[in-house]
Design a protein around this motif. Structure first.
Motif, mmCIF file in Angstrom:
data_model
loop_
_atom_site.group_PDB
_atom_site.id
_atom_site.type_symbol
_atom_site.label_atom_id
_atom_site.label_comp_id
_atom_site.label_asym_id
_atom_site.label_seq_id
_atom_site.Cartn_x
_atom_site.Cartn_y
_atom_site.Cartn_z
ATOM 1 N N SER A 48 2.679 8.364 2.311
ATOM 2 C CA SER A 48 3.067 9.720 2.688
ATOM 3 C C SER A 48 2.622 9.963 4.123
ATOM 4 O O SER A 48 1.868 9.191 4.693
ATOM 5 N N GLY A 49 3.113 11.046 4.711
ATOM 6 C CA GLY A 49 2.731 11.412 6.069
ATOM 7 C C GLY A 49 3.834 11.139 7.070
ATOM 8 O O GLY A 49 4.908 10.644 6.724
ATOM 9 N N SER A 50 3.565 11.463 8.339
ATOM 10 C CA SER A 50 4.546 11.338 9.411
ATOM 11 C C SER A 50 4.830 9.876 9.750
ATOM 12 O O SER A 50 3.908 9.080 9.890
ATOM 13 N N GLN A 51 6.106 9.547 9.865
ATOM 14 C CA GLN A 51 6.538 8.196 10.222
ATOM 15 C C GLN A 51 5.968 7.144 9.271
ATOM 16 O O GLN A 51 5.717 6.007 9.669
ATOM 17 N N ALA A 52 5.742 7.520 8.012
ATOM 18 C CA ALA A 52 5.117 6.616 7.049
ATOM 19 C C ALA A 52 6.079 5.524 6.620
ATOM 20 O O ALA A 52 7.270 5.770 6.421
ATOM 21 N N LYS A 53 5.546 4.323 6.497
ATOM 22 C CA LYS A 53 6.305 3.203 5.953
ATOM 23 C C LYS A 53 5.320 2.225 5.331
ATOM 24 O O LYS A 53 4.135 2.207 5.660
ATOM 25 N N LEU A 54 5.812 1.416 4.409
ATOM 26 C CA LEU A 54 4.990 0.365 3.817
ATOM 27 C C LEU A 54 5.071 -0.863 4.705
ATOM 28 O O LEU A 54 6.139 -1.204 5.215
ATOM 29 N N ILE A 55 3.928 -1.514 4.919
ATOM 30 C CA ILE A 55 3.869 -2.705 5.754
ATOM 31 C C ILE A 55 3.242 -3.854 4.965
ATOM 32 O O ILE A 55 2.496 -3.631 4.014
ATOM 33 N N GLY A 79 -1.833 6.682 1.415
ATOM 34 C CA GLY A 79 -1.062 5.626 0.783
ATOM 35 C C GLY A 79 -1.918 4.679 -0.038
ATOM 36 O O GLY A 79 -3.139 4.646 0.085
ATOM 37 N N SER A 80 -1.236 3.927 -0.867
ATOM 38 C CA SER A 80 -1.901 2.903 -1.669
ATOM 39 C C SER A 80 -2.187 1.683 -0.788
ATOM 40 O O SER A 80 -1.692 1.574 0.334
ATOM 41 N N GLN A 81 -2.985 0.777 -1.319
ATOM 42 C CA GLN A 81 -3.274 -0.471 -0.612
ATOM 43 C C GLN A 81 -3.360 -1.582 -1.660
ATOM 44 O O GLN A 81 -4.213 -1.553 -2.531
ATOM 45 N N LEU A 82 -2.455 -2.562 -1.555
ATOM 46 C CA LEU A 82 -2.357 -3.646 -2.524
ATOM 47 C C LEU A 82 -2.892 -4.935 -1.915
ATOM 48 O O LEU A 82 -2.541 -5.276 -0.783
ATOM 49 N N PHE A 83 -3.752 -5.626 -2.670
ATOM 50 C CA PHE A 83 -4.301 -6.928 -2.275
ATOM 51 C C PHE A 83 -3.881 -7.961 -3.305
ATOM 52 O O PHE A 83 -4.164 -7.806 -4.491
ATOM 53 N N MET A 84 -3.239 -9.041 -2.867
ATOM 54 C CA MET A 84 -2.862 -10.148 -3.742
ATOM 55 C C MET A 84 -3.436 -11.417 -3.153
ATOM 56 O O MET A 84 -3.102 -11.790 -2.022
ATOM 57 N N PRO A 85 -4.352 -12.084 -3.882
ATOM 58 C CA PRO A 85 -4.987 -13.278 -3.324
ATOM 59 C C PRO A 85 -3.987 -14.416 -3.120
ATOM 60 O O PRO A 85 -3.136 -14.658 -3.971
ATOM 61 N N VAL A 139 -1.399 -8.276 1.831
ATOM 62 C CA VAL A 139 -1.732 -6.864 1.723
ATOM 63 C C VAL A 139 -0.487 -6.029 2.011
ATOM 64 O O VAL A 139 0.211 -6.263 3.004
ATOM 65 N N ILE A 140 -0.218 -5.075 1.117
ATOM 66 C CA ILE A 140 0.856 -4.103 1.318
ATOM 67 C C ILE A 140 0.199 -2.741 1.389
ATOM 68 O O ILE A 140 -0.474 -2.318 0.444
ATOM 69 N N ASP A 141 0.321 -2.084 2.540
ATOM 70 C CA ASP A 141 -0.234 -0.748 2.673
ATOM 71 C C ASP A 141 0.619 0.093 3.596
ATOM 72 O O ASP A 141 1.717 -0.304 3.966
#
Length: 163
Positions: A48-55, A79-85, A139-141
């Motif tokens: 969420s927020g201004s110019q927000a995107k998932l990276i 935003g969420s933050q995903l960690f995948m080893p 990482v997806i955040d």
């Protein structure tokens, strides 16, 4: 110094903080003419927020040894933050529920090499804790105009240890 023992990472125990990302959570279905199994929609990604995107990024975490002193936690309000080893090594997850940081509610999980975690927006967590040796994580955040990392020092260090 307070002590904090590690517990196994399961979807049930981690649910207040986010999602466990693992193939055993869902039934796969065939794609690509039956040559690939798709494990679909494994995490609730948030931005969420201004110019927000998932990276998508790769984090390379230096290894820590247990016991380990935990002195701070952080959270991401937008935003969420995903960690995948990506390395086949276990790692540690330290979390507390969102809102004002309640240091008595901090808990720690022993994550297996085939388990990722998705911290929901606002969930307090310690930065990456790799074990054994330097390890890579996909990482997806969220990226956007607002600063999306709030750090808070703990009033007292917590010693993270095996049970």
């Amino acid at each position: 110094m307070k002590k904090l023992s590690l517990q196994p990472l399961t979807q049930a125990t981690f649910a207040p903080f986010g999602d466990v990302v693992a193939c055993d959570r869902v039934s796969p279905f065939a794609i690509n003419g039956g040559t690939t199994s798709r494990f679909h929609d494994l995490a609730e990604l948030q931005a969420s927020g201004s110019q927000a995107k998932l990276i998508v990024s790769i984090f390379r975490g230096q290894a820590f040894q247990l016991p380990l002193a935990i002195d701070m936690l952080e959270h991401h309000p937008y935003g969420s933050q995903l960690f995948m080893p990506l390395s086949q090594r276990p790692y540690v997850v330290v979390v507390a529920k969102p809102g004002e940081l309640d240091e008595d509610s901090i808990c720690a999980f022993w994550a297996q090499p085939d388990q990722g975690v998705n911290y929901h927006s606002g969930v307090w967590h310690h930065p990456l804790i790799s074990l054994q040796q330097t390890s890579d994580f996909l990482v997806i955040d969220r990226s956007g105009e607002e600063a999306n990392c709030v750090e808070q020092q703990l009033s007292e260090s917590i010693q993270l240890q095996l049970a």
